[in-house]
Design a protein around this motif. Structure first.
Motif, short mmCIF file in Angstrom:
data_model
loop_
_atom_site.label_atom_id
_atom_site.label_comp_id
_atom_site.label_asym_id
_atom_site.label_seq_id
_atom_site.Cartn_x
_atom_site.Cartn_y
_atom_site.Cartn_z
N ARG A 223 21.86 43.83 148.98
CA ARG A 223 21.29 42.64 149.63
C ARG A 223 20.12 42.15 148.80
N LEU A 224 20.08 40.82 148.59
CA LEU A 224 18.94 40.19 147.93
C LEU A 224 18.00 39.68 149.03
N GLU A 225 16.75 40.13 148.97
CA GLU A 225 15.77 39.74 149.98
C GLU A 225 14.73 38.81 149.36
N LYS A 226 14.40 37.75 150.09
CA LYS A 226 13.30 36.89 149.69
C LYS A 226 12.09 37.29 150.50
N LEU A 227 11.10 37.80 149.85
CA LEU A 227 9.95 38.34 150.54
C LEU A 227 9.09 37.22 151.13
N GLY A 228 8.68 37.43 152.35
CA GLY A 228 7.87 36.42 153.03
C GLY A 228 8.70 35.37 153.72
#
Length: 229
Positions: A223-228
């Motif tokens: 999974r690619l997570e975009k932080l914030g």
């Protein structure tokens, strides 16, 4: 795109998958709602096509349960043998996006599916340039830029990275990644995928300080997570 088809009639389901595969999609067929719903708990699909008169569970109930597991924007097309207004209204009221009346016409099915997918995923159809923060994907030449600088990525690394960015926050199974990136390769070593993911992570600098994190999902995929976000 990745499409799930539910139809009690195996020959009908196989025909639908044959038509959609010829149109460039990945298609999996199911003969019972139980099998479909079990698979949706484990894997990801971009669209659902279902027979409204499925025998083991009502169409409305199948749709309700499937919606809980599908992406929010995934379109649903239902099939019915009845041209009566009641069935059509019931299907649309339950949350389906479109319908077709059997017997199916191949060209019409492809046209309706493509129209639904274009509407659901506007950035994935025909766009030559897709931007995600500091990353720009130029799909026609297969060129990837970060902060205006061209990154040295292979063809598969480009499409693997694009797959992750198109699905930010969404866990992708190894099977889904395999079918989307290694389309015609029936089997690849597990290590091959892991190596490509590692290269994408490093070449794109997918680190918390850059606002993204590419992480494994235990016994499932990545999974690619975009932080914030």
């Amino acid at each position: 795109m990745r499409i799930a088809v539910l139809d009690n009639d195996r020959s009908q389901a196989d025909l639908i998958c044959q038509v959609l595969t010829s149109a460039g999609h990945i298609c999996h067929s199911f003969q019972t709602s139980k099998d479909l719903l079990a698979q949706l708990r484990k894997d990801s699909y971009d669209m659902l096509i279902l027979d409204w008169q499925v025998v083991d569970l009502g169409g409305a109930e199948v749709l309700r349960r499937a919606r809980e597991k599908l992406p929010d924007n995934a379109p649903v097309l239902f099939l019915t043998t009845s041209s009566g207004e009641d069935d059509i209204v019931a299907g649309l009221a339950a949350g389906a996006d479109d319908y077709m009346i059997k017997p199916l016409r191949r060209s019409e099915m492809v046209a309706r599916v493509q129209a639904l997918l274009r509407r659901a995923y506007p950035t994935q159809n025909g766009a030559e340039q897709l931007q995600f923060g500091q990353y720009v994907f130029e799909t026609r030449p297969g060129r990837l830029l970060m902060d205006g600088i061209v990154l040295d990525v292979t063809h598969k690394e480009f499409y693997l990275a694009l797959l992750f960015f198109r699905n930010i926050g969404r866990p992708l199974s190894r099977a889904y990644i395999h079918e989307a990136v290694w389309i015609r390769e029936t089997a690849i070593p597990s290590r091959t995928m892991d190596t490509h993911v590692s290269r994408v992570r490093n070449k794109l600098h997918l680190k918390p300080e850059n606002g993204f994190r590419l992480v494994p999902v235990y016994s499932y995929g990545y999974r690619l997570e975009k932080l914030g976000a």
